[in-house]
Design an enzyme around this catalytic site. Sequence first.
Site, PDB file in Angstrom:
ATOM      1  NE  ARG A 149      -4.158  -1.517   2.214  1.00 18.55           N
ATOM      2  CZ  ARG A 149      -5.380  -1.019   2.042  1.00 18.55           C
ATOM      3  NH1 ARG A 149      -5.594   0.263   2.092  1.00 18.55           N
ATOM      4  NH2 ARG A 149      -6.408  -1.807   1.848  1.00 18.55           N
ATOM      5  CE1 TYR A 152      -4.582   6.628  -3.271  1.00 16.57           C
ATOM      6  CE2 TYR A 152      -4.875   5.932  -0.992  1.00 16.57           C
ATOM      7  CZ  TYR A 152      -5.312   6.640  -2.093  1.00 16.57           C
ATOM      8  OH  TYR A 152      -6.487   7.368  -2.010  1.00 16.57           O
ATOM      9  N   GLY A 155       2.992   8.037  -1.004  1.00 17.97           N
ATOM     10  CA  GLY A 155       2.860   9.072  -2.044  1.00 17.97           C
ATOM     11  C   GLY A 155       1.975  10.212  -1.549  1.00 17.97           C
ATOM     12  CE  LYS A 156      -3.956  10.391  -2.869  1.00 18.98           C
ATOM     13  NZ  LYS A 156      -4.681  11.480  -3.530  1.00 18.98           N
ATOM     14  NE  ARG A 193     -12.571   2.904  -5.285  1.00 11.44           N
ATOM     15  CZ  ARG A 193     -12.514   4.198  -5.550  1.00 11.44           C
ATOM     16  NH1 ARG A 193     -12.253   5.057  -4.602  1.00 11.44           N
ATOM     17  NH2 ARG A 193     -12.725   4.649  -6.778  1.00 11.44           N
ATOM     18  CB  VAL A 195     -19.294   0.447  -1.657  1.00 12.07           C
ATOM     19  CG1 VAL A 195     -20.738   0.755  -2.011  1.00 12.07           C
ATOM     20  CG2 VAL A 195     -19.015   0.798  -0.200  1.00 12.07           C
ATOM     21  CB  SER A 196     -18.097  -0.644  -6.720  1.00 13.12           C
ATOM     22  OG  SER A 196     -16.741  -0.686  -6.339  1.00 13.12           O
ATOM     23  CG  ASN A 197     -15.316  -5.733  -5.592  1.00  9.25           C
ATOM     24  OD1 ASN A 197     -15.270  -5.251  -6.717  1.00  9.25           O
ATOM     25  ND2 ASN A 197     -14.323  -6.435  -5.081  1.00  9.25           N
ATOM     26  NE  ARG A 218     -10.989   0.055   5.066  1.00 10.71           N
ATOM     27  CZ  ARG A 218     -10.251  -0.866   5.707  1.00 10.71           C
ATOM     28  NH1 ARG A 218     -10.501  -1.167   6.968  1.00 10.71           N
ATOM     29  NH2 ARG A 218      -9.263  -1.479   5.080  1.00 10.71           N
TER      30      ARG A 218
HETATM   31  P1  NAD Z   1     -10.794   7.448  -9.360  1.00 16.15           P
HETATM   32  O1  NAD Z   1      -9.781   6.402  -9.649  1.00 16.15           O
HETATM   33  O2  NAD Z   1     -12.212   7.230  -9.811  1.00 16.15           O
HETATM   34  O3  NAD Z   1     -10.333   8.865  -9.911  1.00 16.15           O
HETATM   35  C1  NAD Z   1      -9.004   9.242 -10.057  1.00 16.15           C
HETATM   36  C2  NAD Z   1      -8.885   9.996 -11.378  1.00 16.15           C
HETATM   37  O4  NAD Z   1      -7.517  10.428 -11.553  1.00 16.15           O
HETATM   38  C3  NAD Z   1      -9.211   9.118 -12.588  1.00 16.15           C
HETATM   39  O5  NAD Z   1     -10.070   9.817 -13.453  1.00 16.15           O
HETATM   40  C4  NAD Z   1      -7.846   8.854 -13.221  1.00 16.15           C
HETATM   41  O6  NAD Z   1      -7.930   8.580 -14.601  1.00 16.15           O
HETATM   42  C5  NAD Z   1      -7.124  10.129 -12.889  1.00 16.15           C
HETATM   43  N1  NAD Z   1      -5.658   9.983 -12.897  1.00 16.15           N
HETATM   44  C6  NAD Z   1      -4.920   8.997 -12.334  1.00 16.15           C
HETATM   45  N2  NAD Z   1      -3.605   9.208 -12.558  1.00 16.15           N
HETATM   46  C7  NAD Z   1      -3.518  10.370 -13.276  1.00 16.15           C
HETATM   47  C8  NAD Z   1      -2.438  11.111 -13.819  1.00 16.15           C
HETATM   48  N3  NAD Z   1      -1.165  10.708 -13.664  1.00 16.15           N
HETATM   49  N4  NAD Z   1      -2.719  12.241 -14.513  1.00 16.15           N
HETATM   50  C9  NAD Z   1      -4.000  12.654 -14.689  1.00 16.15           C
HETATM   51  N5  NAD Z   1      -5.067  11.978 -14.196  1.00 16.15           N
HETATM   52  C10 NAD Z   1      -4.829  10.856 -13.501  1.00 16.15           C
HETATM   53  O7  NAD Z   1     -10.753   7.681  -7.770  1.00 16.15           O
HETATM   54  P2  NAD Z   1     -11.670   8.577  -6.835  1.00 16.15           P
HETATM   55  O8  NAD Z   1     -12.311   7.683  -5.852  1.00 16.15           O
HETATM   56  O9  NAD Z   1     -12.513   9.492  -7.648  1.00 16.15           O
HETATM   57  O10 NAD Z   1     -10.548   9.396  -6.055  1.00 16.15           O
HETATM   58  C11 NAD Z   1     -10.257  10.757  -6.369  1.00 16.15           C
HETATM   59  C12 NAD Z   1      -9.216  11.276  -5.392  1.00 16.15           C
HETATM   60  O11 NAD Z   1      -9.703  11.189  -4.058  1.00 16.15           O
HETATM   61  C13 NAD Z   1      -7.893  10.502  -5.420  1.00 16.15           C
HETATM   62  O12 NAD Z   1      -6.826  11.415  -5.293  1.00 16.15           O
HETATM   63  C14 NAD Z   1      -7.970   9.608  -4.218  1.00 16.15           C
HETATM   64  O13 NAD Z   1      -6.702   9.312  -3.702  1.00 16.15           O
HETATM   65  C15 NAD Z   1      -8.775  10.474  -3.251  1.00 16.15           C
HETATM   66  N6  NAD Z   1      -9.464   9.640  -2.268  1.00 16.15           N
HETATM   67  C16 NAD Z   1     -10.556   8.899  -2.610  1.00 16.15           C
HETATM   68  C17 NAD Z   1     -11.166   8.095  -1.660  1.00 16.15           C
HETATM   69  C18 NAD Z   1     -12.383   7.265  -1.990  1.00 16.15           C
HETATM   70  O14 NAD Z   1     -12.873   6.541  -1.107  1.00 16.15           O
HETATM   71  N7  NAD Z   1     -12.948   7.312  -3.169  1.00 16.15           N
HETATM   72  C19 NAD Z   1     -10.661   8.027  -0.360  1.00 16.15           C
HETATM   73  C20 NAD Z   1      -9.518   8.780  -0.066  1.00 16.15           C
HETATM   74  C21 NAD Z   1      -8.938   9.600  -1.014  1.00 16.15           C
HETATM   75  N1  UDP Z   2     -12.897  -5.870   0.837  1.00 13.03           N
HETATM   76  C1  UDP Z   2     -13.596  -7.064   0.900  1.00 13.03           C
HETATM   77  N2  UDP Z   2     -14.087  -7.583  -0.260  1.00 13.03           N
HETATM   78  C2  UDP Z   2     -13.967  -6.964  -1.455  1.00 13.03           C
HETATM   79  C3  UDP Z   2     -13.252  -5.732  -1.522  1.00 13.03           C
HETATM   80  C4  UDP Z   2     -12.726  -5.216  -0.347  1.00 13.03           C
HETATM   81  O1  UDP Z   2     -13.752  -7.659   1.971  1.00 13.03           O
HETATM   82  O2  UDP Z   2     -14.462  -7.505  -2.471  1.00 13.03           O
HETATM   83  C5  UDP Z   2     -12.394  -5.295   2.097  1.00 13.03           C
HETATM   84  C6  UDP Z   2     -10.906  -4.888   2.059  1.00 13.03           C
HETATM   85  O3  UDP Z   2     -10.092  -5.981   2.407  1.00 13.03           O
HETATM   86  C7  UDP Z   2     -10.902  -3.784   3.117  1.00 13.03           C
HETATM   87  C8  UDP Z   2     -12.281  -3.140   2.987  1.00 13.03           C
HETATM   88  O4  UDP Z   2     -13.091  -4.099   2.333  1.00 13.03           O
HETATM   89  O5  UDP Z   2     -10.779  -4.351   4.413  1.00 13.03           O
HETATM   90  C9  UDP Z   2     -12.269  -1.840   2.186  1.00 13.03           C
HETATM   91  O6  UDP Z   2     -11.604  -2.103   0.973  1.00 13.03           O
HETATM   92  P1  UDP Z   2     -11.488  -1.017  -0.198  1.00 13.03           P
HETATM   93  O7  UDP Z   2     -10.652  -1.628  -1.256  1.00 13.03           O
HETATM   94  O8  UDP Z   2     -12.836  -0.536  -0.582  1.00 13.03           O
HETATM   95  O9  UDP Z   2     -10.760   0.241   0.457  1.00 13.03           O
HETATM   96  P2  UDP Z   2      -9.593   0.437   1.528  1.00 13.03           P
HETATM   97  O10 UDP Z   2     -10.262   1.123   2.651  1.00 13.03           O
HETATM   98  O11 UDP Z   2      -9.020  -0.893   1.943  1.00 13.03           O
HETATM   99  O12 UDP Z   2      -8.587   1.271   0.809  1.00 13.03           O
END
Ligand code: NAD
Ligand code: UDP
Length: 320
Positions: A149, A152, A155-156, A193, A195-197, A218
């Site tokens: 991990r 990510y 990096g963040k 992820r 929820v979608s899965n 979560r």
């Molecule tokens: P996502 O994967 O749907 O969206 C990310 C977008 O960034 C995509 O459209 C992708 O094509 C684009 N991208 C990736 N690398 C790129 C690059 N090098 N140059 C230009 N575009 C690039 O994910 P999301 O859920 O919409 O997440 C958006 C942001 O929010 C991310 O920075 C993510 O780390 C942050 N975030 C999301 C969640 C969550 O639960 N969804 C949680 C924590 C942080």
């Molecule tokens: N997870 C799961 N089944 C799945 C996908 C994810 O049990 O099909 C679990 C995963 O191991 C984690 C939690 O659900 O404990 C959330 O996973 P997700 O990938 O959505 O995000 P995370 O918070 O781990 O970045």
Amino acid sequence: MSERAISVPKKILITGGAGFIGSHLCERLLSDGNDVICVDNYFTGIKDNIAHLMDNPRFEVMRHDVTFPLYVEVDEIYNLACPASPVHYQHDPVQTTKTSVHGAINLLGLAKRLRAKIFQASTSEVYGDPEVHPQHESYWGNTNPIGQRACYDEGKRCAETLFFDYWRQHGLRIKVARIFNTYGPRMHPNDGRVVSNFIVQALRGEDITIYGDGSQTRSFCYVEDLVEAFVRSMDTDDDFTGPVNIGNPGEFTILELAEKVIAAIGNDSKIVNMPLPNDDPARRRPDISLAQEKLGWEPTIDLDQGLERTISYFDKLLSQ
Ligand code: NAD
Ligand code: UDP
């Protein structure tokens, strides 16, 4: 003349604008009357997410990778570019770190030249597998710098460092938000992820895949609530930088989530247990007292309501 009559629309750059959260943010900022430039390299984002905005003359799209410098003229920048699903960010881990770190350097450089305000979509992953619960912004985290991990998480974390150094060194106006698990329409059906899965599996009558025993927790925030917090964060006084947690403090085990999805869809999908991925955080819940105080914000959509809306989205998508 009233203040409203002389207000001019802001020019706003959204990186990652064709992704799940980014597309909702584009929509929101356009509906507020702004000019929006959406930048994306379509790594995980798709054009369908923003297709309904293309006729809006205030909307512009650029295919661009944020690891390369970008030259545009804007007033505000929301930096969301980065894959967020573990499956996607681990697919090309070197590119993931580059996206967070080189992307931050490029966008901070742009903000510095333009004297623009800049927002960073950081993450609860900066807390790693937290030893403090719930997580408050003052907690420094428990991350593994060499694990799967790390591309990510680290990096963040480095991006946050850069934001704060640009703020200290160059007086840049920054807003850093730590986002907890967010869900809703336009998540990619195959992005892995939870929820979608679970929703896609249940709608297809497939087994629901719980990694581990499902006791990990979560806290799930509906995307509309999240976007409201982004906009409020950008509008705070210049002396407020964050980091600020944005998420829904309702905490659920992954098993509870699976049971909710099965009950809401009403079919007979079975739950199957699969191995828990390395470094999977055991629990996660935001302390949102800072967001309540500084943004006057808290989530309004609970998990049952949000799941209903998200299920309805995936139901339509899968029957197309
Ligand atoms: P996502 O994967 O749907 O969206 C990310 C977008 O960034 C995509 O459209 C992708 O094509 C684009 N991208 C990736 N690398 C790129 C690059 N090098 N140059 C230009 N575009 C690039 O994910 P999301 O859920 O919409 O997440 C958006 C942001 O929010 C991310 O920075 C993510 O780390 C942050 N975030 C999301 C969640 C969550 O639960 N969804 C949680 C924590 C942080
Ligand atoms: N997870 C799961 N089944 C799945 C996908 C994810 O049990 O099909 C679990 C995963 O191991 C984690 C939690 O659900 O404990 C959330 O996973 P997700 O990938 O959505 O995000 P995370 O918070 O781990 O970045």
